[in-house]
Scaffold this active site. Sequence first.
Site, PDB file in Angstrom:
ATOM      1  N   GLY A 154      -0.541  83.888-119.558  1.00 37.08           N
ATOM      2  CA  GLY A 154      -0.496  82.432-119.670  1.00 37.08           C
ATOM      3  C   GLY A 154      -1.809  81.832-120.113  1.00 37.08           C
ATOM      4  O   GLY A 154      -2.150  80.708-119.722  1.00 37.08           O
TER       5      GLY A 154
ATOM      6  N   CYS B  71       1.967  80.873-129.684  1.00 37.08           N
ATOM      7  CA  CYS B  71       2.055  79.933-128.557  1.00 37.08           C
ATOM      8  C   CYS B  71       3.210  78.952-128.754  1.00 37.08           C
ATOM      9  O   CYS B  71       3.582  78.661-129.883  1.00 37.08           O
ATOM     10  CB  CYS B  71       0.782  79.114-128.461  1.00 37.08           C
ATOM     11  SG  CYS B  71      -0.661  80.115-128.293  1.00 37.08           S
TER      12      CYS B  71
ATOM     13  N   LYS C 149      -2.769  86.098-136.424  1.00 37.61           N
ATOM     14  CA  LYS C 149      -2.059  87.128-135.648  1.00 37.61           C
ATOM     15  C   LYS C 149      -0.567  86.857-135.728  1.00 37.61           C
ATOM     16  O   LYS C 149      -0.078  85.885-135.151  1.00 37.61           O
ATOM     17  CB  LYS C 149      -2.556  87.095-134.194  1.00 37.61           C
ATOM     18  CG  LYS C 149      -2.055  88.232-133.328  1.00 37.61           C
ATOM     19  CD  LYS C 149      -2.814  88.241-131.998  1.00 37.61           C
ATOM     20  CE  LYS C 149      -2.487  89.455-131.162  1.00 37.61           C
ATOM     21  NZ  LYS C 149      -3.353  89.504-129.942  1.00 37.61           N
TER      22      LYS C 149
ATOM     23  N   ASN D 191       1.660  90.885-132.847  1.00 46.21           N
ATOM     24  CA  ASN D 191       1.531  90.433-131.464  1.00 46.21           C
ATOM     25  C   ASN D 191       2.642  91.129-130.655  1.00 46.21           C
ATOM     26  O   ASN D 191       3.441  91.887-131.211  1.00 46.21           O
ATOM     27  CB  ASN D 191       1.676  88.903-131.415  1.00 46.21           C
ATOM     28  CG  ASN D 191       0.954  88.302-130.221  1.00 46.21           C
ATOM     29  OD1 ASN D 191       0.792  88.954-129.188  1.00 46.21           O
ATOM     30  ND2 ASN D 191       0.524  87.067-130.351  1.00 46.21           N
ATOM     31  N   THR D 192       2.715  90.855-129.366  1.00 50.37           N
ATOM     32  CA  THR D 192       3.711  91.527-128.513  1.00 50.37           C
ATOM     33  C   THR D 192       5.138  91.049-128.823  1.00 50.37           C
ATOM     34  O   THR D 192       5.334  89.972-129.365  1.00 50.37           O
ATOM     35  CB  THR D 192       3.432  91.247-127.027  1.00 50.37           C
ATOM     36  OG1 THR D 192       3.360  89.832-126.853  1.00 50.37           O
ATOM     37  CG2 THR D 192       2.149  91.893-126.578  1.00 50.37           C
TER      38      THR D 192
ATOM     39  N   GLY E 144      -0.274  97.829-132.160  1.00 50.48           N
ATOM     40  CA  GLY E 144       0.999  97.928-131.444  1.00 50.48           C
ATOM     41  C   GLY E 144       1.184  99.349-130.955  1.00 50.48           C
ATOM     42  O   GLY E 144       1.660 100.206-131.684  1.00 50.48           O
ATOM     43  N   GLY E 145       0.739  99.607-129.746  1.00 50.51           N
ATOM     44  CA  GLY E 145       0.991 100.908-129.127  1.00 50.51           C
ATOM     45  C   GLY E 145       0.095 102.045-129.564  1.00 50.51           C
ATOM     46  O   GLY E 145       0.433 103.216-129.333  1.00 50.51           O
TER      47      GLY E 145
END
Lengths: 291, 326
Positions: free
Chosen positions: B79, B136, B171, B198-199, B252-253
């Site tokens: 957050g 966001c 991003k 991003n995630t 990413g990973g």
Amino acid sequence: MTSHRDTIYPEQARILAHEAYAGDQYWMKVAAPAIARHAKAGSFVHIQVDAQRPLRRPISIMRVDRDAGSVELLYKVFGEGTRLLATRQVGEELSILGPIGTPFTMHTERSRALLIGGGVGMPPMVFLAEQMKRAKHGYLPFAIFGSEVPFPFSARPSAILVDGMPEGVIASMPLLEDWGIPSRLTSKQGYPGCHDGYVTDLARAWLDALDEGDLSEVEIFACGPHVMLEAVAKLARDYALPAQVSMEEFMACGVGGCAGCVVEVQTPTGPAMKRVCVDGPVFDAKAVFPA
Amino acid sequence: MNPDDKQMLAVDFCGLKMDSPIVLLSGCVGFGEEYTRVSGFSNRDVGGICLKGTTLEPRLGNQPHRVYETPAGMLNSIGLQNPGARYVVDKILPTLDLSETRFIANISGSTVEEYAEVARIFDDSPVDAIEVNISCPNVKKGGAAFGNDPEVSAAVVAMVRKATSKPIITKLSPNQTDIAENARRCIEAGTDAFAVINTLMGMAIDIEERTTILGNNMGGLSGPAIKPVALLKVHQVYQVCRDHGIPIIGQGGITTPEDALEFLIAGATTVGVGTALFYDPLVCKRINRGIVDYLKRHGMSEVGQLTGTLRLNQAKSACEVCKDDD
């Protein structure tokens, strides 16, 4: 409240001993010399339970042997991670990080330390008791341990009298007893010699038996389930005593980088989210559980 | 690592000279000071560090739980807990040793204007570049993420472009229909580079309580679980970036040198490491070493030679495959 800035050591720690106890509890001893040398009561280690698991698991330290370079842990299987940890064999190596966290702070003007441990909240209290025993200042700790699964040791009738204890509450932890530190046990499971109730009941009985002078020398230290810590914070408020509590939260990095493991605390400037890993795990009870 | 080997890792990323292609990802390493307490860890092992996501005003962040382990990954929902851009620039940046690596601000906002304002604050600071987190929620548009819509993404980038002369890294979110189109629009709007990805948004449920596990109900999935998705997205964005000379941080990973190499081959110029630090805080040394060994084995002298060297199979349509089987 400043965060813990001491060095954290990554170590490949060989498992020296690993024993199962009733109630899915495990005692483990690992070789981790740097961690043993620097750990303090309240510190924890962050263990890679399996190389394929993304997250390590934070486990509090119970004892260290600086000369032998070993660290003792006591943990309970709680989820998949600790279940995997329980399968690790003596002789295998574990990647562990430690010591981590702001430890308990002992105050010489408050020698009468009331140590309260619930379940796997007991280990840091054992560490703190040993630290107090070794300190040159004459601390007078008294420990109360509660558990709803069989205690991971054979309780023994205490030879040390403790004022205020209800009749028949005589079971103690042998390790502490051997150090000359009184302890008493509580459980709702009806274990012999244990108080049938909560740790805070026994704490009140002990505090009520102290005279005013002795009471002013008490400080409370606690580790255990959230509800227990909340009850301990209330107890401390009722008796106007300082209390330090060790908190838990799901944790990712364990070194202060991700802010994943926070607990909300009250500060002079309002609420703040503090990281359990490096700002804690030990917090002032008043900050975490305001009235 | 000897100086010759070290030289092989040096890379230029939109004008930033980096000593390694590894970039530590925003949100994993605080403001670059936290991991330095780990014995053996050094910021000098990486080419850059993306600082914790920063907003105009301080943010308390989400209620716990904020992290949760999932198969081959983890969910997080922090957050954007941060002390506000002014505090970061005035109080935190002066404490960093800027010679260690390149420091990259990561900015967020609830409105397009807030992004610009945060960018202006970092423009007048010693950070080397500004990464724009467009994932966001856009409070003026009902909370849909800026990054889900190419139009809105480009609007954010254009505003930030006006606010700073520092390199901008956008991003990109994987949670959208056409990441290549989004990249195209962001290039037009003036981005200098991309971070991909991003995630991925996800959820975890406690079946006994029938509640969500994360305090914020949903969170971003990271770790090896998302690597194949990230590789494809890097490949797709690279097709757009190649002709514009726009570099990509592939992420990413990534947990091993082999993972990093895959991203470089797919089109990344640098590689982001985040969740892997949680497995092993010293992972970057291992990845650097592995990349150097690979380059030597393949007769290459610098890591940049790998970028975008992927050879695709000549894809056939389903019908053609059927015919071949006959």
